[in-house]
Motif scaffolding. Structure first.
Motif, PDB file in Angstrom:
ATOM      1  N   ARG A   1      78.295  13.826  60.487  1.00 11.50           N
ATOM      2  CA  ARG A   1      76.957  13.790  61.076  1.00 11.50           C
ATOM      3  C   ARG A   1      76.792  14.823  62.187  1.00 11.50           C
ATOM      4  N   GLU A   2      77.805  14.909  63.066  1.00 10.86           N
ATOM      5  CA  GLU A   2      77.700  15.804  64.221  1.00 10.86           C
ATOM      6  C   GLU A   2      77.668  17.278  63.812  1.00 10.86           C
ATOM      7  N   SER A   3      78.264  17.579  62.655  1.00 14.04           N
ATOM      8  CA  SER A   3      78.350  18.980  62.246  1.00 14.04           C
ATOM      9  C   SER A   3      77.005  19.548  61.818  1.00 14.04           C
ATOM     10  N   TYR A   4      76.005  18.671  61.660  1.00  9.41           N
ATOM     11  CA  TYR A   4      74.662  19.143  61.309  1.00  9.41           C
ATOM     12  C   TYR A   4      73.673  18.922  62.449  1.00  9.41           C
ATOM     13  N   GLN A   5      74.209  18.847  63.668  1.00  5.42           N
ATOM     14  CA  GLN A   5      73.353  18.671  64.837  1.00  5.42           C
ATOM     15  C   GLN A   5      73.327  19.911  65.718  1.00  5.42           C
ATOM     16  N   GLY A   6      73.656  21.049  65.120  1.00  2.16           N
ATOM     17  CA  GLY A   6      73.584  22.300  65.858  1.00  2.16           C
ATOM     18  C   GLY A   6      74.922  22.757  66.386  1.00  2.16           C
ATOM     19  N   GLY A   7      75.093  24.081  66.504  1.00  2.00           N
ATOM     20  CA  GLY A   7      76.323  24.637  67.040  1.00  2.00           C
ATOM     21  C   GLY A   7      77.438  24.679  66.006  1.00  2.00           C
ATOM     22  N   LEU A  51      65.587  28.581  66.445  1.00  2.00           N
ATOM     23  CA  LEU A  51      65.072  28.171  67.749  1.00  2.00           C
ATOM     24  C   LEU A  51      65.737  26.876  68.214  1.00  2.00           C
ATOM     25  N   GLN A  52      65.958  25.968  67.272  1.00  2.00           N
ATOM     26  CA  GLN A  52      66.603  24.705  67.607  1.00  2.00           C
ATOM     27  C   GLN A  52      68.052  24.930  68.070  1.00  2.00           C
ATOM     28  N   GLU A  53      68.748  25.854  67.405  1.00  2.00           N
ATOM     29  CA  GLU A  53      70.130  26.160  67.800  1.00  2.00           C
ATOM     30  C   GLU A  53      70.165  26.723  69.222  1.00  2.00           C
ATOM     31  N   LEU A  54      69.204  27.570  69.559  1.00  2.00           N
ATOM     32  CA  LEU A  54      69.114  28.102  70.917  1.00  2.00           C
ATOM     33  C   LEU A  54      68.871  26.967  71.910  1.00  2.00           C
ATOM     34  N   PHE A  55      67.992  26.044  71.521  1.00  2.00           N
ATOM     35  CA  PHE A  55      67.718  24.871  72.358  1.00  2.00           C
ATOM     36  C   PHE A  55      68.995  24.060  72.585  1.00  2.00           C
ATOM     37  N   ALA A  56      69.790  23.897  71.517  1.00  2.00           N
ATOM     38  CA  ALA A  56      71.021  23.116  71.616  1.00  2.00           C
ATOM     39  C   ALA A  56      72.009  23.768  72.582  1.00  2.00           C
ATOM     40  N   ARG A  57      72.119  25.103  72.517  1.00  2.00           N
ATOM     41  CA  ARG A  57      73.052  25.799  73.401  1.00  2.00           C
ATOM     42  C   ARG A  57      72.618  25.701  74.854  1.00  2.00           C
ATOM     43  N   LEU A  58      71.327  25.714  75.089  1.00  2.00           N
ATOM     44  CA  LEU A  58      70.819  25.682  76.457  1.00  2.00           C
ATOM     45  C   LEU A  58      70.874  24.289  77.068  1.00  2.00           C
ATOM     46  N   THR A  59      70.657  23.258  76.232  1.00  2.00           N
ATOM     47  CA  THR A  59      70.537  21.895  76.758  1.00  2.00           C
ATOM     48  C   THR A  59      71.724  20.995  76.440  1.00  2.00           C
ATOM     49  N   GLY A  60      72.512  21.363  75.405  1.00  2.00           N
ATOM     50  CA  GLY A  60      73.609  20.513  74.976  1.00  2.00           C
ATOM     51  C   GLY A  60      73.168  19.331  74.146  1.00  2.00           C
ATOM     52  N   ARG A  61      71.890  19.265  73.795  1.00  2.00           N
ATOM     53  CA  ARG A  61      71.380  18.144  72.996  1.00  2.00           C
ATOM     54  C   ARG A  61      71.437  18.482  71.507  1.00  2.00           C
ATOM     55  N   PRO A  62      71.592  17.460  70.633  1.00  2.00           N
ATOM     56  CA  PRO A  62      71.593  17.713  69.192  1.00  2.00           C
ATOM     57  C   PRO A  62      70.222  18.175  68.715  1.00  2.00           C
ATOM     58  N   VAL A  63      70.204  18.987  67.668  1.00  2.00           N
ATOM     59  CA  VAL A  63      68.956  19.514  67.146  1.00  2.00           C
ATOM     60  C   VAL A  63      68.439  18.634  66.028  1.00  2.00           C
ATOM     61  N   LEU A  64      67.139  18.733  65.744  1.00  2.00           N
ATOM     62  CA  LEU A  64      66.545  18.024  64.619  1.00  2.00           C
ATOM     63  C   LEU A  64      66.805  18.765  63.313  1.00  2.00           C
ATOM     64  N   LEU A  65      66.892  20.098  63.384  1.00  2.00           N
ATOM     65  CA  LEU A  65      67.130  20.913  62.194  1.00  2.00           C
ATOM     66  C   LEU A  65      68.081  22.040  62.575  1.00  2.00           C
ATOM     67  N   SER A  66      69.277  22.023  62.002  1.00  2.00           N
ATOM     68  CA  SER A  66      70.279  23.035  62.334  1.00  2.00           C
ATOM     69  C   SER A  66      70.343  24.096  61.247  1.00  2.00           C
ATOM     70  N   LEU A  67      70.947  25.227  61.580  1.00  2.00           N
ATOM     71  CA  LEU A  67      71.158  26.274  60.582  1.00  2.00           C
ATOM     72  C   LEU A  67      72.088  25.789  59.475  1.00  2.00           C
TER      73      LEU A  67
END
Length: 353
Positions: A84-90, A278-294
């Motif tokens: 699950r975590e592997s699809y939350q960005g990063g 954009l979501q991945e950038l958000f994840a890197r800046l905030t440390g929060r999981p994304v709704l849609l990852s690459l």
């Protein structure tokens, strides 16, 4: 007095694991259920915990911590994985390797030392490639260097660990089950499937994307796993990928079973890449999981148009898949009831005796 079989289930509070635990109990097994969270185990199993269901607290990153509980077990169902975590960005390559690959290797070593000689490993359609016909079967194993993302790579490498262990331990019997996108009741995680249903019910799905999936009921995968433990062949893969369906058709079925209107707006796939970036950038800046990852978008693109053969499980086990509408209806009902329970739930103490 008949002999009571004892099964050990990793990932027991997950979507597949919880349905498998219930199936095993119904079949007369005593079950040791590995769970990372005492609270989640209580929430998932409630009054089932007791004489024939024992909760074992532990984690695949520290197999030696729960290894004593393997004593006396006859079969392991290995459903746990870092997913699950592997699809939350990063990027999650190190965590994927530590849990999926090293964790499985350590589990094999400890299980063998405990005298266990039979195991069912839950692999994934991620381990398989495709051919020109578009129909994938168990023989079309994907090379690690061809894996489209880190999760796929970890699943392929984990399968390699399984087969290497079989080569060096001739008295060990392991069968592999390869599910598609699992849906169904009991998804506490939630997995991406459970999150999709929650988002749909809350009308957060923005539109219809050009995507296709293989959807399977976790209860059907549990049936395949149980059959594989009994009559599956050593070192054999068994596909349990389910029904091929487009996103458009999946949304139509969700509307039919839930009463919630499906989105109609079509979204080009290129837009998904832009949103995910954009979501991945958000994840890197905030440390929060994304709704849609690459990784999610890449996964959608990689699986588009793939169909998976169910011939082997039909021929070997006499098994197939229930209608997708039944799966989605049960999943929607469970999700709605779970939301109600969360409002009133008070965690209790796990009785692991």
């Amino acid at each position: 007095m008949s002999h009571e079989k004892i099964a050990f289930v990793t990932g027991a509070t997950g979507l597949l694991g919880s349905n498998l635990v219930r199936l095993l109990l119904a079949e007369g097994y005593r079950v040791k259920a590995l769970a990372r969270s005492e609270q989640k185990a209580t929430q998932q199993f409630g009054e089932l915990i007791g004489k024939r269901l024992e909760v074992v607290l532990g984690d695949l990153t520290s197999v030696d911590g729960f290894a004593p509980a393997l004593q006396g077990c006859e079969v392991i169902f290995h459903t746990a994985a870092y997913f699950r975590e592997s699809y939350q960005g990063g990027r999650h390559l190190a965590a994927l390797h530590k849990t999926n690959v090293e964790g499985t290797q350590n589990l094999l070593n400890e299980a063998y030392a405990a005298g266990i000689r039979r195991m069912v490993h839950i692999s994934s359609i991620a381990a398989l490639g495709r051919n020109a016909t578009g129909l994938t079967d168990e023989t079309m194993v994907l090379a690690r260097e061809a894996a489209p993302d880190d999760y796929y790579c970890s699943k392929i490498e984990t399968d390699e660990v399984i087969f290497a262990f079989l080569d060096s331990h001739q008295d060990m019997h392991i069968s592999l089950v390869l599910p598609g996108w699992m849906h169904g009741p009991g998804d506490l995680g939630p997995t991406s499937a459970g999150q999709f249903v929650q988002d749909y019910l809350q009308q957060k799905i923005p539109g219809v994307i050009d995507a296709a999936f293989s959807v399977v009921d976790a209860r059907d995968v549990a049936l395949v796993a149980l059959a594989a433990s009994k009559t599956g062949r050593r070192g054999e893969r068994y596909l349990a990928a389910g029904h091929p369906v487009t996103m458009a058709r999946l949304l139509q079925m969700m509307e039919a079973v839930s009463g919630v209107p499906a989105p109609r707006r079509k979204l080009p796939r290129i837009m998904l890449y832009a949103i995910a970036s954009l979501q991945e950038l958000f994840a890197r800046l905030t440390g929060r999981p994304v709704l849609l990852s690459l990784a999610t978008v890449s996964n959608i693109a990689n699986d588009y148009g793939r169909k998976f053969s169910a011939e082997k499980i039909r021929m070997r086990f006499g098994l197939g898949f229930r209608p997708m509408e039944e799966t989605l209806a049960d999943e929607v009902m469970w999700t709605r009831q779970s939301a109600t329970r969360r409002d009133t739930y008070k965690p209790g103490k796990v009785n692991s005796s």
